[in-house]
Design a protein around this motif. Structure first.
Motif, PDB file in Angstrom:
ATOM      1  N   ARG A  14      44.563  -2.753 -19.725  1.00 36.15           N
ATOM      2  CA  ARG A  14      43.315  -2.113 -20.170  1.00 36.15           C
ATOM      3  C   ARG A  14      42.800  -1.286 -19.006  1.00 36.15           C
ATOM      4  O   ARG A  14      41.917  -1.742 -18.258  1.00 36.15           O
ATOM      5  N   THR A  16      40.889   1.332 -18.527  1.00 38.96           N
ATOM      6  CA  THR A  16      39.478   1.714 -18.394  1.00 38.96           C
ATOM      7  C   THR A  16      38.661   0.513 -17.917  1.00 38.96           C
ATOM      8  O   THR A  16      37.856   0.618 -16.988  1.00 38.96           O
ATOM      9  N   ARG A  17      38.907  -0.633 -18.557  1.00 39.09           N
ATOM     10  CA  ARG A  17      38.152  -1.835 -18.176  1.00 39.09           C
ATOM     11  C   ARG A  17      38.440  -2.218 -16.727  1.00 39.09           C
ATOM     12  O   ARG A  17      37.531  -2.562 -15.965  1.00 39.09           O
ATOM     13  N   LEU A  20      36.759   0.286 -14.324  1.00 42.79           N
ATOM     14  CA  LEU A  20      35.299   0.079 -14.245  1.00 42.79           C
ATOM     15  C   LEU A  20      34.970  -1.172 -13.437  1.00 42.79           C
ATOM     16  O   LEU A  20      34.030  -1.179 -12.629  1.00 42.79           O
TER      17      LEU A  20
END
Lengths: 383, 255
Positions: A14, A16-17, A20
């Protein structure tokens, strides 16, 4: 395929997760490293200033927590000078002044006798030192003069009085470069503190051996000094290092740095926890299958902790990288200009890495524990 | 016939199930009731029965993923309840094939096959790669080794899962609806692969299935109904639906 590849690829599942989360960690670590670096820089800078003037010991009123509130009679200097181990005494009055028109606030100004070692050890780069003949004269540190855009011969307004700039000195560091020096009687008069000083700076004889040991021997002698009526003078003597380390400014800076860093790191560890627990929940069946094909609980624990360590390590390294521009920005902030040396010490980097590992364990342990406890038959039942 | 377990035939039987019952924690559901059966080494058995008959519960018990409420399961003559390192047993002695494959989506076929090897016999990274390459070649994926599961057909994914099940050369393969997610062509290819593994590697195969096509490939059909074994002379091959699936309520009888 090395085992660590499994954790690496899981983190990238994942992107993007993960990115971030890394940014969150980076900001927390950058904050912590910058603030802790600032606090330790302040302590180091203070030590350098005293070291540059050859100060071995500092005498304050006992029990005061803030140097500026120390209040001593300047005549005690003669009693201190009479002690056999003491080579020289500099009575010092320090206060904070503001140059409102330039937004320069809280600038330290020292009142020193013109004929003592503190003035004598100032490295003058333009003009001259203050002398006993001067009236309404002031010397400015190089940084302060630049900030005020003043040079020798100019006038500067201090507490509604005009002072003539007689010299500009280069201090031991940025901290001292942002100070001003005037004759002790003039500062006493300006601050309405006649015959008062905030501290005595002592130089000890060089031939007595280790200065710290001599300071230890001298400390009870100074504490035992009494006035004419036999009452204690209430003095506390400290070796310079002890004085700086225990000073209210340094301790407050360290306290604020630690408290702010802890809050940032707590928020960040919750972010890691959230990311990892979501990741484990999403992979319940998958982890159940891994347990079914023989992976031990410890291996599942290692995998999830490895993922958390990887996230934290990337975020931490990014944060340490970001810390440098943060320190630069802090050092250039108008309220702090000149007080902070923009440097990223090995200690601060080490602390950042340690905090990163703390984050990894704090945020990753519970999800890893949950993953480890997944029963394969239960997980696979929902196939 | 279900062979009665006894010490004398422990060598001949890889799995022995002795009067096993499984009641789930709320105490209301008896998934298995007094089941006894034995599976010979090298045997190819299919477990069939309608939904809720206890097939998966039995597979979990055979695969040491669960413990019986009563009775015992023996693996190679040893009671599973007496084996301390059950993870090691699963890693080295049992290969699992799942209906949904359960491949790690971020790893290539070659990497997925190496997953069980972290717990198996000690192998160097290069030995692990060599072994995985060999297994993927056996299952016909020599040209697809570096593909991710998402880049493979469902049949290829199941082949990868079978190669993974063989990673530590286990004597037993347990397959739970291995063709359940596959089209008939891919399913048939997987069954051919099972046949060849059974024939050439003498692997013991236990397959749970709803499909008659799958069950008819097996040497033996074990039928469960309402958590009980249906005697084999009463279940037989006629129990299975000829076109594909076992009827929800079959014509079998409980013992």
């Amino acid at each position: 395929m090395p085992f660590d590849i499994v954790a690496l690829k899981n983190v990238w599942r994942r992107p993007t997760r993960s990115v971030l989360t890394c940014i969150g960690i980076a900001l927390a670590v950058a904050t912590a490293v910058a603030l802790l670096g600032f606090a330790s820089g302040l302590e180091r800078s203070s030590l350098e200033v005293y070291g540059a003037h050859g100060v071995d010991m500092v005498v304050l009123r006992s029990g005061v927590s803030e140097r500026l509130t120390s209040n001593l009679d300047e005549r005690i200097a003669e009693r201190l000078a009479a002690l056999p181990a003491v080579r020289a005494v500099n009575p010092s009055l320090t206060d904070l002044i503001s140059f409102g028109d330039r937004s320069l606030i809280g600038i330290p100004v020292h009142g020193w006798p013109a004929d003592r070692f503190a003035v004598a050890t100032l490295q003058v780069i333009d003009g001259r030192r203050v002398s006993d003949r001067d009236r309404a004269a002031v010397m400015l540190g190089q940084g302060l003069a630049a900030g005020l855009n003043k040079c020798v011969g100019d006038e500067v307004e201090i507490e509604s009085h005009q002072f003539s700039i007689v010299g500009i000195y280069q201090g031991a560091n940025l901290l001292e470069n942002s100070t001003a020096v005037m004759r002790l009687p003039e500062l006493q008069e300006l601050m309405d503190r006649p015959r008062q000083v905030t501290e005595f700076q002592l130089q000890l004889h060089d031939n007595l051996g280790d200065a710290r040991r001599v300071a230890e021997l001298l400390r009870p002698q100074i504490a035992a000094l009494t006035n004419a009526q036999g009452k204690p003078l209430g003095l506390a003597a400290m070796a310079t290092e002890e004085f700086v380390t225990g000073s209210a400014e340094v301790r407050m800076a360290q306290g604020m740095a630690v408290a702010t860093s802890l809050i940032a790191l707590l928020i960040s560890s919750i972010s890691v926890l959230n990311t990892m627990i979501m990741s484990v929940f999403e992979r319940t069946q998958e982890i159940g299958a891994l347990r079914a094909i023989g992976w031990r609980r410890s291996r599942v624990l290692r995998m999830v902790l490895g993922e958390s360590c990887l996230l934290s390590a990337v975020g931490g390294l990014l944060g340490i990288g970001v810390a440098w521009p943060c320190i630069l920005l802090l050092s250039r902030a108008p309220a702090l200009e000149g007080f902070i040396r923009p440097e990223l010490s090995a200690t601060a980097v080490g602390e950042g890495l340690m905090l990163t590992m703390l984050l990894a364990v704090a945020g990753g342990f519970y999800p890893a524990y949950r993953a480890m406890r997944i029963a394969p038959s239960e997980a696979l039942r929902y196939e | 016939m279900n062979n009665p377990p006894s010490p004398a035939n422990a060598e001949a039987y890889l799995l022995q199930v002795r009067q096993v019952s499984r009641v789930f924690s709320d105490g209301q559901v008896s998934a298995l009731v007094d089941v006894s059966l034995s599976i010979r080494r090298g045997e190819y058995a299919a477990i069939v029965g309608p939904s809720g008959s206890g097939k998966s519960t039995l597979l979990n018990l055979l695969g040491a993923l669960d413990r019986p409420t009563h009775g015992e399961v023996l693996f190679g003559g040893r009671s599973l309840s007496a084996i301390r390192d059950i993870d090691s047993l699963r890693a080295c002695q049992i290969g699992f094939v799942f209906q949904s494959f359960h491949l790690l989506p971020t790893l290539s076929a070659l990497e997925n096959v190496q997953i069980p090897m972290f717990e198996g016999p000690r192998r160097s990274p290069s030995e692990r790669i060599r072994k995985a390459q060999e297994l993927l070649t056996i299952v016909g994926l020599a040209r697809r080794m570096h593909h991710l599961p998402s880049q493979m057909s469902v049949g290829e994914r199941q082949r990868t899962a079978i190669a993974r099940a063989l990673a530590n050369d286990p004597p037993l393969i347990l397959a739970d609806e291995p063709t359940g997610n596959l089209d008939s062509h891919s399913g048939s290819a997987i069954l051919d692969l099972f046949d060849s593994l059974h024939r050439e590697r003498h692997v013991t195969l236990v397959v749970i299935t709803h499909s008659s096509d799958v069950a008819q490939r097996a040497e033996r059909i074990i039928t469960l109904h309402d958590g009980r074994l249906v005697p084999e002379n009463e279940s037989g091959r006629e129990f299975l639906h000829p076109q594909g699936h076992v009827p929800a309520v079959s014509n079998s009888t409980s013992p």
